[in-house]
Design a protein around this motif. Structure first.
Motif, mmCIF file in Angstrom:
data_model
loop_
_atom_site.group_PDB
_atom_site.id
_atom_site.type_symbol
_atom_site.label_atom_id
_atom_site.label_comp_id
_atom_site.label_asym_id
_atom_site.label_seq_id
_atom_site.Cartn_x
_atom_site.Cartn_y
_atom_site.Cartn_z
ATOM 1 N N LEU A 1 0.990 -1.209 -0.087
ATOM 2 C CA LEU A 1 -0.133 0.038 -0.171
ATOM 3 C C LEU A 1 0.940 1.089 0.162
ATOM 4 O O LEU A 1 0.329 2.341 -0.029
ATOM 5 C CB LEU A 1 -0.879 0.261 1.327
ATOM 6 N N LYS A 2 2.238 1.072 -0.199
ATOM 7 C CA LYS A 2 3.320 2.354 0.167
ATOM 8 C C LYS A 2 2.631 3.522 -0.538
ATOM 9 O O LYS A 2 2.650 4.628 0.147
ATOM 10 C CB LYS A 2 4.388 1.857 -0.287
ATOM 11 N N ASP A 3 2.680 3.323 -1.804
ATOM 12 C CA ASP A 3 2.201 4.934 -2.541
ATOM 13 C C ASP A 3 0.794 4.889 -3.165
ATOM 14 O O ASP A 3 0.638 5.733 -4.074
ATOM 15 C CB ASP A 3 3.368 4.904 -3.932
ATOM 16 N N SER A 4 -0.123 4.201 -2.420
ATOM 17 C CA SER A 4 -1.564 4.111 -2.937
ATOM 18 C C SER A 4 -2.176 5.178 -2.522
ATOM 19 O O SER A 4 -2.078 5.666 -1.569
ATOM 20 C CB SER A 4 -2.195 2.809 -2.736
ATOM 21 N N PHE A 5 -3.245 5.442 -3.388
ATOM 22 C CA PHE A 5 -4.218 6.635 -3.129
ATOM 23 C C PHE A 5 -5.509 6.500 -3.625
ATOM 24 O O PHE A 5 -5.560 5.563 -4.424
ATOM 25 C CB PHE A 5 -3.665 8.163 -3.357
ATOM 26 N N ALA A 6 -6.611 7.121 -3.240
ATOM 27 C CA ALA A 6 -7.838 6.910 -4.000
ATOM 28 C C ALA A 6 -8.237 8.269 -4.614
ATOM 29 O O ALA A 6 -7.992 9.290 -4.267
ATOM 30 C CB ALA A 6 -8.843 6.453 -2.806
ATOM 31 N N ARG A 7 -9.112 7.915 -5.601
ATOM 32 C CA ARG A 7 -9.559 9.328 -6.537
ATOM 33 C C ARG A 7 -11.199 9.067 -6.738
ATOM 34 O O ARG A 7 -11.510 7.809 -6.611
ATOM 35 C CB ARG A 7 -8.741 9.316 -7.789
ATOM 36 N N ILE A 8 -11.864 10.058 -6.674
ATOM 37 C CA ILE A 8 -13.242 10.026 -7.154
ATOM 38 C C ILE A 8 -13.445 10.410 -8.562
ATOM 39 O O ILE A 8 -13.078 11.507 -8.716
ATOM 40 C CB ILE A 8 -14.074 10.760 -6.157
ATOM 41 N N LYS A 9 -13.934 9.388 -9.293
ATOM 42 C CA LYS A 9 -14.391 9.839 -10.693
ATOM 43 C C LYS A 9 -15.818 9.395 -10.839
ATOM 44 O O LYS A 9 -16.080 8.426 -10.589
ATOM 45 C CB LYS A 9 -13.345 8.993 -11.729
ATOM 46 N N MET B 1 -5.770 3.707 -6.671
ATOM 47 C CA MET B 1 -4.700 3.795 -7.848
ATOM 48 C C MET B 1 -3.410 3.326 -6.910
ATOM 49 O O MET B 1 -3.249 3.696 -5.858
ATOM 50 C CB MET B 1 -4.379 5.331 -8.146
ATOM 51 N N ASN B 2 -2.619 2.689 -7.629
ATOM 52 C CA ASN B 2 -1.355 2.486 -7.367
ATOM 53 C C ASN B 2 -1.075 1.335 -6.179
ATOM 54 O O ASN B 2 -0.107 1.224 -5.530
ATOM 55 C CB ASN B 2 -0.264 3.513 -6.797
ATOM 56 N N THR C 1 -5.993 -0.116 -11.656
ATOM 57 C CA THR C 1 -6.970 0.630 -10.680
ATOM 58 C C THR C 1 -8.141 -0.310 -10.302
ATOM 59 O O THR C 1 -8.790 -0.921 -11.304
ATOM 60 C CB THR C 1 -7.437 1.892 -11.821
ATOM 61 N N ARG C 2 -8.564 -0.178 -9.154
ATOM 62 C CA ARG C 2 -9.343 -1.042 -8.592
ATOM 63 C C ARG C 2 -10.487 -0.045 -7.812
ATOM 64 O O ARG C 2 -10.472 0.829 -7.340
ATOM 65 C CB ARG C 2 -8.891 -1.933 -7.333
ATOM 66 N N LYS C 3 -11.632 -0.601 -8.105
ATOM 67 C CA LYS C 3 -13.006 0.036 -7.680
ATOM 68 C C LYS C 3 -13.161 -0.105 -6.219
ATOM 69 O O LYS C 3 -13.049 -1.419 -5.625
ATOM 70 C CB LYS C 3 -14.090 -0.367 -8.560
ATOM 71 N N LEU C 4 -13.507 0.947 -5.337
ATOM 72 C CA LEU C 4 -13.899 0.569 -3.982
ATOM 73 C C LEU C 4 -15.454 0.678 -3.828
ATOM 74 O O LEU C 4 -16.164 1.236 -4.390
ATOM 75 C CB LEU C 4 -13.136 1.693 -3.292
#
Length: 168
Positions: free
Chosen positions: A59-67, A74-75, A94-97
């Motif tokens: 999970l080191k460089d991962s983040f979430a975005r809203i589209k 992401m990542n 890219t994985r959906k939450l």
């Protein structure tokens, strides 16, 4: 009385549900102020969940975005499953939450504020399903990080002195 006892036993069983933490983002608390956390499900393929159960997640460089009213992670690196051959996945796809609509609307409002980001804190297995703790976080400045390190070191010194004092 019997109904109360049954409800109480049910709560105890639910509290004891097994949660196995697979990976944590230890750098998140160092780099960000954690404001709020949400539990979210993840849409995965068959080989991805097998890799997660084996603990091959980063999970080191991962983040979430809203589209378009949906939250995407992401990542997040999930290593390919060894026995997966042609059914394997792209490790950084890219994985959906999976979140409730009202939670997504709240996240949209929070992330529009300056400096807020969606950061995954940990990924865990709960009742056989992969879940992720998603945090609304605000980035720390360099001097804030130094301040946190100073406080942690001072607390460690106090605890060390207290232990030595108890031994005597």
């Amino acid at each position: 009385m019997l109904v109360f006892l049954f409800l109480h036993l049910r709560e105890v069983v639910m509290m004891a549900e097994e949660i196995k933490v697979v990976a944590q983002n230890k750098k998140a608390s160092h780099d960000y102020y954690i404001e709020d956390t949400y539990e979210a499900g993840i849409v995965l393929t068959g080989t991805e969940i097998k890799s997660i159960r084996a603990g091959k997640v980063n999970l080191k460089d991962s983040f979430a975005r809203i589209k378009n009213g949906e939250v995407f992670l992401m990542n997040m690196h999930i290593s390919p499953y060894e026995q997966g051959n042609r059914f394997n996945h792209d490790p950084l796809r890219t994985r959906k939450l999976l979140l409730h609509k009202r939670e997504i609307n709240k996240l949209i409002g929070l992330t529009k504020e300056k400096g807020y980001a969606l950061i995954p804190l940990k990924i865990y297995l709960k009742r056989g399903l992969a879940k992720i703790d998603l945090a609304v976080a605000k980035g720390k400045k360099l001097y804030d990080k130094r301040e946190t390190m100073k406080k942690r070191d001072a607390q460690r010194e106090i605890e060390r002195a207290f232990r030595e004092r108890q031994r005597m």
